[in-house]
Write an enzyme that holds these catalytic residues in place. Structure first.
Site, PDB file in Angstrom:
ATOM      1  CD  GLN A 373      -3.171  -0.570   2.084  1.00 26.17           C
ATOM      2  OE1 GLN A 373      -2.674  -1.180   3.022  1.00 26.17           O
ATOM      3  NE2 GLN A 373      -4.419  -0.230   2.045  1.00 26.17           N
ATOM      4  CG  ASP A 490       9.077   8.765  -7.029  1.00 25.48           C
ATOM      5  OD1 ASP A 490       9.994   9.124  -6.259  1.00 25.48           O
ATOM      6  OD2 ASP A 490       7.966   8.350  -6.627  1.00 25.48           O
TER       7      ASP A 490
END
Ligand SMILES: *[C@@H]1O[C@H](CO)[C@@H](O)[C@H](O)[C@H]1NC(C)=O
Ligand SMILES: *[C@@H]1O[C@H](CO)[C@@H](O)[C@H](O)[C@H]1NC(C)=O
Ligand SMILES: *[C@@H]1O[C@H](CO)[C@@H](O)[C@H](O)[C@H]1NC(C)=O
Ligand SMILES: *[C@@H]1O[C@H](CO)[C@@H](O)[C@H](O)[C@H]1NC(C)=O
Ligand SMILES: *[C@@H]1O[C@H](CO)[C@@H](O)[C@H](O)[C@H]1NC(C)=O
Ligand SMILES: *[C@@H]1O[C@H](CO)[C@@H](O)[C@H](O)[C@H]1NC(C)=O
Ligand SMILES: *[C@@H]1O[C@H](CO)[C@@H](O)[C@H](O)[C@H]1NC(C)=O
Ligand SMILES: *[C@@H]1O[C@H](CO)[C@@H](O)[C@H](O)[C@H]1NC(C)=O
Ligand SMILES: *[C@@H]1O[C@H](CO)[C@@H](O)[C@H](O)[C@H]1NC(C)=O
Ligand SMILES: *[C@@H]1O[C@H](CO)[C@@H](O)[C@H](O)[C@H]1NC(C)=O
Length: 687
Positions: A373, A490
């Site tokens: 998550q 990223d």
């Protein structure tokens, strides 16, 4: 649909007709008294009856108003009325004295009724009996006589003259009195028959037997049938006269009364109901037709239900499709299509998954299927119908900006086919939040393997170098070799996944940019992750391929030191790993911060070279950083260096490397094409 409805209507009318097999009263009139239906022309109360057919309802018992005669049944089609009537009796005592008797009479003259000559018989019961019916008005007398002195010859079930006799009555009878007499005062039969009886009754009502002698004493009411008729004229007279004709319904016909003057009405063949009321005759719903219609109706009903549920299903399905389309649009499906089609050589292998497919694959997004998550969403493990294991990312999208990111990732990834970039298999835009389907990379993130307490030092130096080389290779591919240059933006160890063979796969292209699309969007919000972020970006707000190089440098340092990019456990100035590393390197304390396993497995020269490469990548100025392609090649070279120990012999050059202030530009070792990689020599690094 229409015929089903028509059939249903027909069925309803048939059922209604069946229910109303008993004819109607006038609207607003009481249709029943007790359990006796009162059809017009009969009626209870003012305006509800035709003259003469007045019925009084007292305690749920209907009476002929003028005769105080209680009514048992009214029949329209036959023109009949069944009433209860008295019986006359005459009883003797054993010595021949007249014990009790009555001499009743009935007078319905002036009413529209006649005693039915066809249905009734005058009967006398007894073994010493003379009984007769006497109409005082007309002088008519009729009766019979019966005599017997034992019960032996009395027959069962017939009134044939022994113990019981009967006689027909004339037409038009409206008034009579019953008189009973005997010849011997019952002295010859008293033992079994002390009484005589006389009455007018429906033929067949009495099932005569010896027991009738006694049973009749308890019977108070005898049913008698009356014929009734309208008026005193024939059909022709009535139908042509100015006064109201009783046969109101157009499907009716008139019949002359068979018992005196007057007429009555019947519905035509094929119709049933009340001919005395307009539209009182209804279509025949009899025998054959009704069950047929009923079955047809039942089929129709079933069909209608199926049709309705089918329609309902269709509508629901349509709504779902509309909803899916809405989500598709909201989720940027159109944008995606547009982007995909605007790309040169479009047609990416992006497969559109359906909502149901992915629901099934994830066991309806079971919690046990959650792989990870993060800020961008939740990743589930999914098993497709063909047993392929996939990772399904359920985006946590809330605004348009994020949708753009999402679409971006789809577009970016669908253009990449590299063994070290996680493969996007497809997406699903039909759900409220968009879903991405990736190849399943089973072994977790690189960050996990470097930093987790239970995993610490689990990777060999060889593996680390390979992983670094793989990441570098993939980034180099993205920056220059892919059909459209891509900046990942990223790059971090938690975005590098490892498969079963610890092969690195770069993931999460949520903030990546396709350079051609990016020209105007570059100076937007600060993206990326703290600790990996190009320091130059803070000043220029320009994200370039060199920003990815910086981030990669951080990963390289992570691989070397096992330290986290940002750690609060380090002192303030060393909190940022990149800065910490560089300051240590400057102070010649490189081997203090390298992870023990790395130090043990690698030669000082190699480690120094890798450290130097990292330092080079972490240059403050983007321009000073090597291109990713150069980094990749250099790492490849270093790997070879590590794999072939003979190089270790060259201690001196290792020294040089360690002391060298300048990072190698590595430019010189780059050929014009990628094939130059294989000729790269370890010495090149130290040039
Ligand atoms: C009407 O009701 C009475 C009792 O209230 C019953 O004896 C009689 O049989 C009923 N008649 C019909 C036709 O149901
Ligand atoms: C109704 O019948 C009862 C007996 O059953 C009688 O006493 C009464 O007078 C009757 N009422 C009418 C209005 O005929
Ligand atoms: C029967 O009734 C009619 C009319 O109400 C009357 O004229 C006649 O005299 C009556 N007959 C007897 C025998 O009471
Ligand atoms: C029965 O009647 C017959 C003739 O009517 C007569 O001969 C006979 O004696 C009678 N029997 C008795 C027991 O009264
Ligand atoms: C029958 O009884 C009546 C009076 O009750 C009497 O006058 C008559 O004589 C009796 N007849 C016979 C045959 O006993
Ligand atoms: C009349 O009664 C006898 C016996 O009492 C019976 O067998 C017969 O079926 C009855 N008939 C009718 C029509 O009720
Ligand atoms: C007459 O009464 C007897 C019993 O006393 C009974 O069995 C029989 O059914 C009755 N018959 C009729 C017609 O009521
Ligand atoms: C007739 O009524 C009497 C009393 O009223 C009773 O004893 C007898 O059993 C009844 N008979 C029948 C056949 O109902
Ligand atoms: C009714 O009776 C009259 C006179 O008897 C006759 O002319 C006519 O045809 C009859 N009508 C019907 C419908 O029976
Ligand atoms: C109407 O019903 C009667 C019996 O109720 C039947 O004999 C007749 O055939 C039916 N007529 C039609 C047209 O169905």
């Amino acid at each position: 649909m229409v015929w089903a409805a028509a059939l249903l209507l027909r069925l309803a009318s048939v059922l209604a007709a069946a229910a109303a097999a008993t004819p109607d009263a006038l609207p607003g009139c009481q249709a029943k008294c007790g359990n006796v239906t009162i059809p017009y022309p009969f009626g209870i109360g003012e305006g509800c009856f035709m003259e003469g057919f007045d019925i009084t309802c007292n305690n749920s018992v209907p009476y002929l108003s003028d005769g105080n005669i209680d009514v048992v049944e009214i029949q329209l089609s036959e023109g009949l009325l069944v009433v209860n009537q008295f019986k006359a009796f005459d009883c003797y005592s054993e010595d021949g004295k007249d014990n009790s008797y009555n001499k009743p009479s009935i007078n319905i003259t002036g009413l529209p009724y006649k005693f039915s000559d066809s249905r009734n018989k005058f009967m006398a019961v007894g073994c010493d009996t003379v009984a007769y019916l006497w109409d005082d008005d007309s002088g008519l007398q009729t009766g019979c006589f019966t005599l017997c002195n034992n019960t032996r010859n009395i027959p069962l079930g017939t009134c044939s003259g022994i113990g019981c006799c009967q006689t027909p009555i004339p037409k038009g009878l409206t008034n009579f009195e019953v008189v009973i007499d005997s010849t011997m005062n019952h002295t010859n039969c008293w033992g079994f028959n002390p009484c005589s009886y006389g009455f007018l009754a429906d033929e067949g009502w009495l099932n005569f037997s010896v027991s009738s002698f006694s049973n009749l004493s308890n019977v108070t009411n005898v049913p008698v049938t009356l014929d009734w008729a309208i008026g005193d004229r024939t059909c022709e007279e009535a139908s042509t006269s100015s006064t109201a004709f009783a046969c109101k319904d157009k499907h009716s016909r008139c019949l002359n009364s068979t018992n005196g003057p007057g007429y009555r009405c019947n519905c035509l063949e094929g119709f049933e109901g009340n001919p005395y009321i307009e539209d009182g005759c209804r279509g025949n719903a009899s025998s054959l037709e009704a069950p047929l219609l009923l079955t047809r109706g039942a089929f129709g009903l079933v069909f209608l239900i199926i049709l309705c549920s089918w329609l309902y299903w269709i509508i629901k399905k349509k709504r779902l499709i509309e909803l899916k389309q809405k989500f598709f649009e909201k989720n940027g499906g159109l944008l995606l299509r547009q982007q995909v089609s605007s790309l040169e050589g479009g047609a990416p292998a992006t497969r559109m998954f359906t909502m149901e497919e992915l629901e099934m694959a994830t066991g309806n997004y079971k919690e046990s299927r959650i792989l990870g998550q993060g800020g961008a969403g939740t990743v589930y493990k999914g098993i497709l119908r063909d047993q392929a294991v996939v990772a399904i990312k359920k985006s946590k999208i809330t605004n348009d900006d994020e949708i753009e990111q999402f679409i971006n990732e789809v577009v970016v990834l669908s253009h990449i086919n590299h063994r070290n970039v996680v493969k996007l298999l497809g997406c699903c835009l039909e759900t409220r939040v968009p879903l991405l389907v990736y190849e399943f990379v089973p072994n977790g993130t690189l960050s996990h393997h470097i930093h987790d307490e239970d995993r610490k030092a689990s990777l060999s130096l060889e593996a680390r170098l390979r992983i670094a080389a793989e990441i570098a290779g993939a980034l180099a591919y993205l920056h220059s070799a892919a059909s459209i240059p891509i900046i990942h933006r990223d790059v971090k160890s938690s975005n590098v996944l490892l498969d079963d063979n610890y092969t690195a796969k770069i993931s999460d292209f949520g903030v990546s940019r396709l350079v051609p699309f990016d020209l105007k969007g570059l100076t937007s919000l600060v993206r990326g992750t703290f600790g990996y972020l190009d320091p130059e970006y803070f000043h220029t707000a320009q994200f370039t391929d060199k920003s990815d190089v910086y981030s990669f440098g951080v990963i390289l340092v992570e691989l070397l030191t096992g330290e986290k990019p940002v750690a609060s456990t380090r002192s303030a100035e060393c909190r940022n790993l990149a800065m910490h590393f560089q300051s240590c390197l400057k102070d010649g304390r490189l081997f203090q911060i390298l992870e023990d396993r790395v130090v043990n497995e690698g030669s000082p020269e190699l480690l120094a070279a890798v450290a130097k490469l990292a330092k080079h990548c972490l240059s403050l100025m983007g321009e000073e950083r090597p291109a990713m392609k150069e980094v990749a090649m250099e790492l490849e070279g270093l790997r070879r260096f590590h794999q072939h120990p003979w190089i270790k012999e060259n201690e001196e050059e290792g020294e040089i490397l360690l002391k060298g202030a300048e990072c190698p530009t590595a430019r010189g070792m780059l050929g014009e094409d990628d094939s130059s990689v294989h000729v790269m020599q370890p010495f090149d690094i130290m040039r």
